[in-house]
Design an enzyme around this catalytic site. Sequence first.
Site, mmCIF file in Angstrom:
data_model
loop_
_atom_site.group_PDB
_atom_site.id
_atom_site.type_symbol
_atom_site.label_atom_id
_atom_site.label_comp_id
_atom_site.label_asym_id
_atom_site.label_seq_id
_atom_site.Cartn_x
_atom_site.Cartn_y
_atom_site.Cartn_z
ATOM 1 C CE1 TYR A 1 30.730 40.992 37.124
ATOM 2 C CE2 TYR A 1 29.384 42.115 35.793
ATOM 3 C CZ TYR A 1 30.124 41.045 35.988
ATOM 4 O OH TYR A 1 30.608 40.003 34.863
ATOM 5 C CD GLU A 2 26.692 39.287 41.420
ATOM 6 O OE1 GLU A 2 25.939 39.694 40.506
ATOM 7 O OE2 GLU A 2 26.435 39.138 42.605
#
Lengths: 592, 592
Positions: free
Chosen positions: A434-435
């Site tokens: 994620y990110e």
Amino acid sequence: MPTYTAPVKDMQFLLHEVLNATATGIPGYDELEPDFTAAILEEAGKLAEGVLTPLNAVGDAEGCRLENGVVYTPTGFKDAFAQIREGGWNGLDLPEEYGGQNLPYVLATGVGELFVSSNMAFNMYQGLTHGAINAILAAGSDEQKQTYLPKMTSLEWTGTMNLTEPHCGTDLGLIRTKADPQDDGSYKITGQKIFISAGDHDLAENVIHLVLAKAPGGGEGTKGISLFIVPKFLVKEDGSLGERNGVSVGKIEEKMGIHGNATCVMNYDGATGYLVGDLHKGMRAMFVMMNEARLGVGLQGYAQAEVAYQNALAYAKDRLQGRAVTGTENPGGNADPLIVHPDIRRMLMDQKSFVEGARAFTLWGAHLIDRAHRLGDKQAEGLISLLTPVIKGFLTDKGFAMTVEAQQVYGGHGYIEEWGMSQFARDARIAMIYEGANGVQALDLVGRKLAAEGGKPAMAFFEMVKGFLKENAENEALKDGFLDPLKAASKDLQSAMMFFMENGAKNPNAALAGSSDFMHLFGHVCLGYMWALMAKASDAALKAGTSDATFHETKLKTGRYYMARQLPATGMHLARILSGAAPVMALEAEAF
Amino acid sequence: MPTYTAPVKDMQFLLHEVLNATATGIPGYDELEPDFTAAILEEAGKLAEGVLTPLNAVGDAEGCRLENGVVYTPTGFKDAFAQIREGGWNGLDLPEEYGGQNLPYVLATGVGELFVSSNMAFNMYQGLTHGAINAILAAGSDEQKQTYLPKMTSLEWTGTMNLTEPHCGTDLGLIRTKADPQDDGSYKITGQKIFISAGDHDLAENVIHLVLAKAPGGGEGTKGISLFIVPKFLVKEDGSLGERNGVSVGKIEEKMGIHGNATCVMNYDGATGYLVGDLHKGMRAMFVMMNEARLGVGLQGYAQAEVAYQNALAYAKDRLQGRAVTGTENPGGNADPLIVHPDIRRMLMDQKSFVEGARAFTLWGAHLIDRAHRLGDKQAEGLISLLTPVIKGFLTDKGFAMTVEAQQVYGGHGYIEEWGMSQFARDARIAMIYEGANGVQALDLVGRKLAAEGGKPAMAFFEMVKGFLKENAENEALKDGFLDPLKAASKDLQSAMMFFMENGAKNPNAALAGSSDFMHLFGHVCLGYMWALMAKASDAALKAGTSDATFHETKLKTGRYYMARQLPATGMHLARILSGAAPVMALEAEAF
């Protein structure tokens, strides 16, 4: 059941002996006296050890549940969140005018590590809020700041980031969520967002969603995207909560880990939204959130490795199995502890040398952010912008690998959920995704950050390392195992950059095929540099007759391990990079 | 939901163009005509694709349950197991006198891969049985063989291995399970065993436990250990089932993966057991099981990587995200498929080149076992004994890493259980641990196998590689990307061995500190050698005007990827090895 001890001593060493916080002249750093930072870190450590750690396994086993549209967090999360709220922990580095304490980000980062190590899934409710606050701070109107920030700073309300949709994650230009302008200046938001961490829960009165959507007239791709505030409950003029907005949880995802955090499908059905910043400039506002978030995710990588390491170490000291090949070390027992075996040592040293190097790297990164924000230091800003994808990508790839290694120390017990080692690996795994998945970090690094400002930040990095090597060329402690490996690794990094410069323009794939290797190469050089800085500080402390010689001698030995056993990876990464695009792109897609 | 396609074509290539099965002169290999092996592999493939694959996620989600002392496997397992039984799959390579087909182990290994890729947890019920059969074959009495082997071969009964106890896994000398001799020649077995895969279930009428226990008079440590048959139901003289034995399931462990397999705590309360082989020589009999089991576990590593790769590839071709940096490749869509991006390619090529190399390595290993067993070839026996820890350790470490990389291709969806990629990683993780954790494999390799027979097998390996390099020095296809990297990697391996020889005697830790790196270094050289063999075969096929040029050109390109991008790891491993024991052992245990 795993345990956790806050590594306050190591953080104090970094703040005061490596970064020399109070001597930097950065506004606010004068407050960072050793007694003060110790008090903060110890207080946070108590919360992490005593409250968050025991809830980590509970969160994993119970997960979150959705019942009649309401999300319930695991047993104990509500009470613990109240303690975080009451302690004012979320506002540590936030502006005083919204109820924060305006302390340096470097200190908040240290505190963040303690919370993440003890309970990553739990801490995300706060972490996402922090990111949302930063976006509103950067791009929101004064009225929006007044309306939302005090309650978000205090954690009476929490925040989320809504980017991903079922058909698009990285490629946000494809998003379909629509924003229809209304006569009163607000928008009606309609669409579906997925993978929304902390998307809903029972920990706070309201959830302030930051949502990317397309308003009419913005054109194709990311250019047409705007950022909106979409509160779960609309906020009345007097600040009290009004009616429920048209946003609801479609489902909670079943994930590999971080079960304690509700990862939601969010449905927006004509929900009322308020434009943040300029129309069609939503990506810019969102990137403010994403940069801080990326450093925070890099931190998650090594913070999970830290707690996994602590437990692997305890197990290795406790579990009796086999005899040392060099002669019995526990004659009173029927076997020696695992830690006598060289391959167990190797795994523990891998973990220890990585975590301590990564902690230094991350706190240094936070310090660069402070320099940029509090001093307006453009060079620091360029440098942290360059290093952010390295912090995120390298520390999460390695952090996960280290949780797997910690699990390995436990043998069969590492695979049994009851012992808790599996959870560290399963939780850490998400940080690579994620990110911005780590491949996207590598692309950002090679495709954008290296060439930013005509390559100035990259050059500044090399000059800094070169300067250090030159300045310390006669330091006997550094000559013993630090300077030569750092020089060699740094040379590998420069060779890789040269290769990209010479080949990237005529064949962009030549650079991109080596992007992940470059990110790892860069990460190793950064950690090597951190170890050299730490070695210098420990050597100085020893020469000054420190009362804690063992700590500093251990630092030097741990650093030498990293230099001797981890830095040689740079040669492998360079060889892969120099092989160019041909081996990677040789096959037609149909030939796979 | 993941899919799976049996890689029959690649196996056929290995059997017939690389190993040249029918030309080897090994008894039984004359049966391995291409049409015959294709028929077997395709039939097994159908079962794997159509029956076992759909049950993989079911097994993961449901797990096994223990109710009133009875273990229930997941929905559908019983029917599927009946199909395996009815197809006679378990007896493929077992003796005809017990109902098997006596086909070469190399073919059974190919079939095994298909079953493991499609459903690892399910296949373990059969796999453990196979191992138990081999131990009885090697050490059991004629009466024991007659009593147990026919029903185990047919899978009417299954088998288990009982080694681990709560306080000991690797160090079996510590076991406490007792065997008390009875007047009738049997023993009463009392103690607790843990981590017993396929320990109990509802798939077969009886479970034949092979149990390590200590009988009186054997002395301390592993010397006092004997091996016993302990059937769940005692077997009457006429072969029918008698009363329930004193063995029961204490609990089923909650694990990170392989939920479909019941990992049991087994309690032996004065259970009737029958000595297998000689008293106090149980370790020797057990090792027979463990060696085959280790090759089978190495296979699990790459078999999980194979199925994970297949799905990652399909996703990379299907998912539209971003545009190729070299220009749009899917002008009709609003984005290009993931596979256009170099870093996605890198991940796919990592996986593809590993899996195909690992398959070659494993089938070659199985072929060496056939040579040893069917021809009495002592050199083959020495070689496979040397290579077994490499197959187990390297292929499971890398296999797991490749499942993680396959999961990464999916981005956020890789973390959601629904997509199935998490299961491949969670299932593959155990293979690094059981049948001797990989650190133990490395210890076995460096501490025992390298020096076995005065180092003859290791020397034979080098001579073989050297001979190949010499023989093919003028082969143009091999000169293009194969010979030089193989030579360099092989030189690194020899340098590491020299270092161990020069330093290991005076400081055993100098060798052991580098044992895991040596195992990986050796693994890379083996896969490099396999790729050179495959390249030679594909080049020959192309020169002979093969009708499937694409397959062989793809082989060459995939091999060049491995040589250019994976083999450079040998330099890193060598550098770590040469750093010796000092960095690894520098800290006192208390200083950690």
